[in-house]
Motif scaffolding. Structure first.
Motif, short mmCIF file in Angstrom:
data_model
loop_
_atom_site.label_atom_id
_atom_site.label_comp_id
_atom_site.label_asym_id
_atom_site.label_seq_id
_atom_site.Cartn_x
_atom_site.Cartn_y
_atom_site.Cartn_z
N GLU A 214 47.01 43.22 49.50
CA GLU A 214 46.96 44.09 50.73
C GLU A 214 46.55 45.45 50.29
O GLU A 214 45.94 45.80 51.20
CB GLU A 214 48.22 44.10 51.63
CG GLU A 214 49.56 44.64 50.91
CD GLU A 214 50.46 43.26 50.36
OE1 GLU A 214 51.70 43.53 49.94
OE2 GLU A 214 49.83 42.21 49.90
N TYR A 215 47.01 45.92 49.04
CA TYR A 215 46.44 47.25 48.68
C TYR A 215 44.94 47.23 48.44
O TYR A 215 44.36 48.34 48.96
CB TYR A 215 47.37 47.89 47.78
CG TYR A 215 48.85 48.06 48.19
CD1 TYR A 215 49.23 48.02 49.49
CD2 TYR A 215 49.78 48.50 47.14
CE1 TYR A 215 50.68 48.11 49.85
CE2 TYR A 215 51.20 48.42 47.73
CZ TYR A 215 51.61 48.43 48.87
OH TYR A 215 52.87 48.47 49.35
N GLY A 216 44.63 46.35 47.75
CA GLY A 216 43.33 46.00 47.53
C GLY A 216 42.45 45.92 48.66
O GLY A 216 41.35 46.58 48.94
N PHE A 217 43.18 45.15 49.79
CA PHE A 217 42.36 45.11 51.00
C PHE A 217 42.28 46.64 51.92
O PHE A 217 41.22 46.92 52.46
CB PHE A 217 43.22 44.28 52.09
CG PHE A 217 42.85 43.90 53.32
CD1 PHE A 217 41.60 43.71 53.66
CD2 PHE A 217 43.83 44.30 54.17
CE1 PHE A 217 41.24 43.82 55.13
CE2 PHE A 217 43.68 44.36 55.63
CZ PHE A 217 42.26 43.90 56.15
N ALA A 218 43.43 47.06 51.58
CA ALA A 218 43.43 48.76 52.29
C ALA A 218 42.30 49.51 51.76
O ALA A 218 41.57 50.38 52.38
CB ALA A 218 44.74 49.23 52.06
N ALA A 219 41.87 49.43 50.38
CA ALA A 219 40.94 50.09 49.64
C ALA A 219 39.52 49.75 50.34
O ALA A 219 38.70 50.52 50.54
CB ALA A 219 41.10 49.88 48.02
N PHE A 220 39.42 48.31 50.49
CA PHE A 220 38.26 48.10 51.18
C PHE A 220 37.67 48.69 52.22
O PHE A 220 36.90 48.99 52.80
CB PHE A 220 38.03 46.44 51.10
CG PHE A 220 36.99 45.87 51.60
CD1 PHE A 220 35.94 45.77 50.86
CD2 PHE A 220 36.78 45.56 52.88
CE1 PHE A 220 34.42 45.20 51.35
CE2 PHE A 220 35.66 45.05 53.60
CZ PHE A 220 34.44 44.72 52.53
N ASN A 409 46.11 51.66 41.42
CA ASN A 409 45.01 51.54 40.36
C ASN A 409 44.05 50.54 40.60
O ASN A 409 43.44 49.97 39.88
CB ASN A 409 46.06 51.01 39.09
CG ASN A 409 46.94 49.98 39.37
OD1 ASN A 409 46.40 49.24 40.25
ND2 ASN A 409 47.82 49.96 38.77
N LEU A 410 43.94 49.89 41.92
CA LEU A 410 43.34 49.12 42.32
C LEU A 410 41.76 49.10 42.35
O LEU A 410 40.92 48.03 41.91
CB LEU A 410 43.52 48.42 43.70
CG LEU A 410 45.00 48.11 43.77
CD1 LEU A 410 45.20 47.54 45.32
CD2 LEU A 410 45.18 46.73 43.08
N HIS A 411 41.40 50.21 42.39
CA HIS A 411 39.85 50.57 41.77
C HIS A 411 39.45 50.33 40.62
O HIS A 411 38.22 50.52 40.20
CB HIS A 411 39.47 51.99 42.19
CG HIS A 411 39.22 52.09 43.81
ND1 HIS A 411 40.18 52.46 44.67
CD2 HIS A 411 38.26 52.03 44.62
CE1 HIS A 411 39.80 52.65 45.93
NE2 HIS A 411 38.61 52.18 45.87
N VAL A 413 41.61 48.19 38.10
CA VAL A 413 42.50 47.23 37.76
C VAL A 413 41.86 45.64 38.12
O VAL A 413 41.46 44.88 37.48
CB VAL A 413 44.02 47.14 38.12
CG1 VAL A 413 44.71 46.00 37.49
CG2 VAL A 413 44.60 48.26 37.22
N ILE A 414 41.93 45.68 39.59
CA ILE A 414 41.40 44.18 40.14
C ILE A 414 39.89 44.22 39.98
O ILE A 414 39.15 45.18 40.22
CB ILE A 414 41.94 44.01 41.52
CG1 ILE A 414 41.40 45.08 42.45
CG2 ILE A 414 43.54 43.92 41.48
CD1 ILE A 414 41.56 44.78 43.94
N PRO A 415 39.46 42.78 39.59
CA PRO A 415 37.97 42.63 39.85
C PRO A 415 37.24 43.07 40.81
O PRO A 415 36.15 43.55 40.76
CB PRO A 415 38.00 40.96 39.67
CG PRO A 415 39.09 40.69 38.98
CD PRO A 415 40.18 41.50 39.51
N GLY A 416 37.93 43.12 41.97
CA GLY A 416 37.01 43.52 43.21
C GLY A 416 37.31 44.89 43.41
O GLY A 416 36.57 45.54 44.44
N GLY A 417 38.13 45.68 42.44
CA GLY A 417 38.13 47.23 42.84
C GLY A 417 37.07 47.94 42.09
O GLY A 417 36.52 48.80 42.68
N VAL A 418 36.74 47.43 40.72
CA VAL A 418 35.55 48.12 40.37
C VAL A 418 34.10 48.16 41.09
O VAL A 418 33.43 49.14 41.27
CB VAL A 418 35.16 47.47 38.97
CG1 VAL A 418 34.11 48.32 38.20
CG2 VAL A 418 36.30 47.67 38.11
#
Length: 447
Positions: A214-220, A409-411, A413-418
């Protein structure tokens, strides 16, 4: 800086009226030539455009089809402590890197200030891979280089191409994914991972659309709403963009992510200050849309948020303190790209304590060394100064990522963050890169 530049210049409406009729901003090179960046969608241009759009559409799903287990704990027999996954976005990154090589040979006045930080990490990561090869190092090098390639491609786009390739895909995805997340939260079908919310008797579940977290989703969603608003200032807001912004802002409340909620508040406050300084109605409407929609989302899920806020931030503080132990392992060169988790295992932490620090500058410092960590922080500060001197709209795009960089750190760490980091750099380059170098409001309406 001449009159008309920066946040003290003429109103946004006046600047939009003075906009030159051509598609792209003119960039003056050192020899006096002028070049108008334009992705004409022929040959490689069509390939690059298709790859960028594919990347945006794949970020929410990012299916992983390969996984490499690269290290086991020396302290706990057989426990996996490090793995590297390969997803669809990684394949797109490789294709983008190859397709962008002809552009790298040209003068890149427009994009250089916005990718120098990522470029430093690419070089450092590649050196680490050459000295000490590892699958996680190779994966991180490819992803960082892919983010640079995304930024370069976006910076070459005209407004017409930017609208089709970037703005509408990310705005529509924000609208669709945001609607899904709100439905998940309201119907109780989202992911319940926040124990403090359940302990307080609240039945809310965190919405995440099709994202894995959900936090990666929030970043998107933050990226979607800031890009939609910035493009709307430059070329006019459409009803669909307004709806997308409101849904994305409200859906961020459904993730129960404090960093993302803070980011929305900061973006809204920038627009409030801009409206107060310029009396531009567009700034006021943007502030109302972002803050108002977030307020509606918070009001609906208030019981869950009260439990969430009361949990405090002690975990993040302890993670930041623990990162200093990792930095101390190799303060000059770092522990290596993607090896933060393995470094925690090396100092004897068990799996339940082995969480990556929620602060990207600290994480960069741990993996690449103190010197590069400081350089990365200086780069972020420089981009912030450029945004501040450009316009309120550019400043809103910049501050929209800050809480997520310093409290998550999701920008990185996660593959979709970069990929999101590359889109952010490219959007800033396309929106304000030229305006920072010359006085005409060629790219973004000045505040």
């Amino acid at each position: 800086m001449t009159q008309g530049d920066g946040i003290d210049g003429p109103s946004l409406s006046a600047a939009r009226a003075e906009r030159p009729p051509y598609a792209g901003p003119a960039v003056e090179f050192a020899d006096g030539r002028e070049h108008t960046p334009f992705l004409d969608l022929r040959g490689f241009d069509l390939v690059r455009a298709a790859l960028v759009t594919s990347l945006i559409l794949l970020i929410p799903i990012n299916t992983r089809f390969l996984m490499f287990i690269s290290q086991h704990s020396p302290h706990l027999a057989g426990e996996i402590v490090q793995y590297t996954s390969v997803g669809l976005t990684d394949i797109v990154f490789i294709a983008l890197i190859v397709s962008v090589l002809p552009l790298v040979r040209r003068p890149r006045v427009l994009v250089a200030p916005f990718i120098v930080g990522l470029s430093m990490l690419v070089v450092a990561s590649a050196v680490h891979v050459l000295v000490s090869p590892s699958d996680q190092g190779i994966a991180m090098t490819v992803r960082l280089a892919g983010a640079v390639a995304v930024a370069i491609v976006i910076s070459t786009m005209s407004w017409q191409t930017l609208r089709v390739v970037v703005v509408w895909p990310i705005a529509v995805m924000g609208l669709v994914q945001g609607g899904m997340a709100l439905s998940q939260t309201l119907t109780g079908t989202g992911r319940l991972r926040l124990d403090e919310i359940a302990a307080a008797g609240a039945s809310w579940t965190a919405g995440r659309g099709t994202f894995g977290h959900e936090y990666g989703f929030a970043a998107f969603l933050m990226l979607s709403l800031t890009i939609a608003l910035a493009y709307g200032f430059a070329r006019g807001m459409r009803p669909t963009l307004w709806i997308s912004v409101c849904v994305a802002s409200a859906a961020i409340a459904s993730t129960f992510g404090r960093a993302a909620a803070l980011a929305v508040i900061m973006v809204g406050l920038v627009y409030v200050v801009g409206w107060w300084r310029t009396k531009d109605r567009m700034l006021g409407a943007s502030a109302l849309a972002t803050l108002g929609a977030l307020g509606v989302g918070l009001a609906i899920t208030h019981s869950g948020w009260l439990a969430r806020v009361s949990s405090g931030s002690s975990v993040r503080v302890s993670l930041a303190s623990r990162s200093l132990d990792v930095i101390a392992i190799n303060p000059v060169f770092g522990v290596g790209p993607g090896r933060y988790g393995a470094a925690l295992a090396d100092i004897g932490l068990v799996s339940v304590d082995r969480h990556i620090v929620h602060n990207v500058p600290l994480l960069v410092t741990a993996e690449f060394g103190v010197i590069l960590g400081l350089a990365f922080a200086v780069w972020l500060l420089t981009v912030g100064v450029i945004s501040l001197r450009s316009s309120f709209v550019a400043l809103a795009v910049f501050v929209g990522i800050l809480p997520l960089m310093f409290f998550d750190n999701l920008h990185y760490v996660i593959p979709g963050g970069v990929p999101m980091l590359g889109l952010w750099c490219g959007a800033l380059a396309a929106l304000i890169g030229t305006g920072w170098r010359q006085s005409e409001p060629a790219v973004l309406a000045k505040g």
